[in-house]
Design an enzyme around this catalytic site. Structure first.
Site, mmCIF file in Angstrom:
data_model
loop_
_atom_site.group_PDB
_atom_site.id
_atom_site.type_symbol
_atom_site.label_atom_id
_atom_site.label_comp_id
_atom_site.label_asym_id
_atom_site.label_seq_id
_atom_site.Cartn_x
_atom_site.Cartn_y
_atom_site.Cartn_z
ATOM 1 N N ALA A 139 0.851 -1.197 0.000
ATOM 2 C CA ALA A 139 0.000 0.000 0.000
ATOM 3 C C ALA A 139 0.882 1.240 0.000
ATOM 4 C CB ALA A 139 -0.887 0.006 1.240
ATOM 5 N N LYS A 140 0.297 2.369 -0.197
ATOM 6 C CA LYS A 140 1.020 3.636 -0.056
ATOM 7 C C LYS A 140 0.001 4.734 0.187
ATOM 8 C CE LYS A 140 5.238 4.848 -0.081
ATOM 9 N NZ LYS A 140 6.366 4.010 0.350
#
Ligand code: NAD
Length: 425
Positions: free
Chosen positions: A113-114
């Site tokens: 994720a980011k």
């Protein structure tokens, strides 16, 4: 020194496109179906939020924030939160995918994720930063969670921001939940060993590569580009293993001493000198380009993305490149480096020591126990070495570079887990 969760910085040569080129090449070798290609490529979830924040002058400013969950096939998603004016959804999406491959290659049970907020932390007060971080956390309450999505620091954020996130999330849940985020200050459940973890993983990867090339550390020489968190610890730990560090560099220039540079003394010099090597007298001043072309056994690019390109790759004399930075080698340089027979331990493997110890932070928080530094180092060294061996065997099996092999290992792992779990179709 703030630390940065593995993530490249976007610039004109676009390291993210380089990553996609390598992803596509690995997918082709694995013979993955078109359906699976899109399952692996398209993010599972993308969230955009508007964050109204009262600024110090009393006016309300609305910031745009993002969180992209690329994959949760291997486990809860993991990835940093970036505060930077250039943050946009495309960049966050690509960085989230990068995290999926990095976690998979070192066999951490996480997806990728980011997150990010388009803002300029250099122009904001601590109070404004705190209100922004808390607003972002509240807007992501149903996204974040120790079993769902675990953020960490990235460009522009550090332990201070992670402490605010943990506090806001815990208040909303009515209990202390320190496993919701990693990269926290030690007193809030941060892990011992995190600061030096990435440099340590670079050292383990370098020694593993040297062993394959039959380079004796006590006779080997190395040059390290970048003398920040990753570069300085990588240099220090390699020196402790017997390697002579002949070249170093940072933003102020590059420094060369054929007899070797004492890294601990150099770190003390940098710490007392505003964080740079400017004016360093224990070595000759050379340029950063000259540093890359030094006649050394090992080259560690640990500064920034896209420093080894098709323009300078032919000049490299090192036998082994260990990528401490994210995306230091552009895709167009790969062929030149491979044709010269240089072994490259790629970023998604070589600098994964940081995310490995972040994972340990989460494990310790969940079991409510603190491991000793010795235990953390032993476990992360073993995970890094196992990952190297797996990637090396894969490169032999397919007759490809370690870089392509790392993508093959990662993509194969996520794809086969997906097949076992079964889709919705
Ligand atoms: P840092 O800010 O602590 O250090 C960066 C260093 O590079 C500094 O010494 C700086 O002076 C030097 N530098 C900047 N521009 C340069 C240039 N043009 N030429 C030579 N030197 C230059 O950053 P860091 O945390 O050490 O990160 C370095 C790289 O490693 C980045 O690509 C980062 O994304 C990656 N990385 C970091 C971690 C981590 O845990 N810190 C983990 C994985 C990957």
């Amino acid at each position: 020194m703030t630390y940065i969760e593995p993530a490249p910085i976007k610039d004109k040569e676009n390291p993210l496109e380089s990553m996609m080129q390598r992803f596509d090449a690995a997918v082709k070798i694995l013979g993955i179906s078109e359906e699976m290609y899109y399952i692996l490529k398209v993010p599972a979830r993308q969230v955009t939020v508007g964050l109204p924040v009262t600024m110090d002058n009393g006016q309300i400013k609305v910031f745009e924030g993002y969180r992209v969950i690329h994959s949760t096939i291997l486990g809860p998603s993991k990835g940093g939160i970036r505060f930077d004016p250039a943050v946009n959804i495309d960049e966050v999406r690509a960085l989230a995918a990068w995290m999926t491959w990095k976690c998979a290659v070192v066999d951490i049970p996480y997806g990728g994720a980011k997150g990010g907020i388009a803002c300029n932390p250099r122009e904001m007060s601590a109070g404004e930063m705190e209100r922004l971080m808390r607003a972002y956390t509240i807007s992501m309450l149903d996204i974040f969670g120790p079993d769902k999505d675990i953020p960490a620091p990235d460009m522009g954020t550090g332990p201070r921001e992670m402490a605010w996130l943990m506090d806001e999330y815990s208040k909303a849940k009515g209990m202390t939940v320190n496993a919701v985020v990693t990269g926290k200050p030690l007193v809030l459940g941060g892990s011992l060993g995190r600061t030096e973890a990435t440099g340590r993983g670079v050292m383990v990867s370098a020694l593993a590569g040297m062993e394959k090339l039959r380079l004796n550390p006590y006779r080997a020489t190395a040059a390290v580009q970048g003398f920040g968190n990753v570069g300085s610890f990588a240099a220090k730990l390699l020196q402790e293993k017997g390697v002579t560090i002949c070249g170093l560099s940072d933003i102020s220039g590059a420094y060369y001493n054929a007899r070797g540079i004492d890294i601990e003394k150099t770190m003390a010099y940098r710490n007392a000198n505003n964080g740079t090597l400017d004016g360093f007298k224990e070595a000759d001043l050379i340029t950063n380009e000259e540093l890359l072309a030094l006649n050394v056994d090992v080259l560690v690019p640990a500064a920034k993305e896209d420093v080894i390109t098709h323009e300078n790759a032919a000049n490299i004399q090192a036998k082994l490149i260990v990528e401490g930075a994210n995306g230091p080698t552009s895709a167009s340089a790969d062929d030149i480096i491979n044709s010269k027979g240089i072994m490259v331990v790629p970023d998604i493997l070589a600098n994964a020591g940081g995310v490995t110890v972040s994972y340990f932070e989460w494990v310790q928080n969940r079991i409510g126990y603190k491991w000793t530094l010795d235990r953390i180092n032993r476990r992360s060294d073993r995970m890094m070495k196992d990952a190297f061996d797996h990637v090396f065997e894969t490169s032999q099996k397919h007759g490809v570079s370690l870089r392509l092999a790392a993508y093959i290992v990662a993509i194969d792992k996520v794809a086969s887990t997906y097949k076992f779990r079964g889709g919705y179709g």
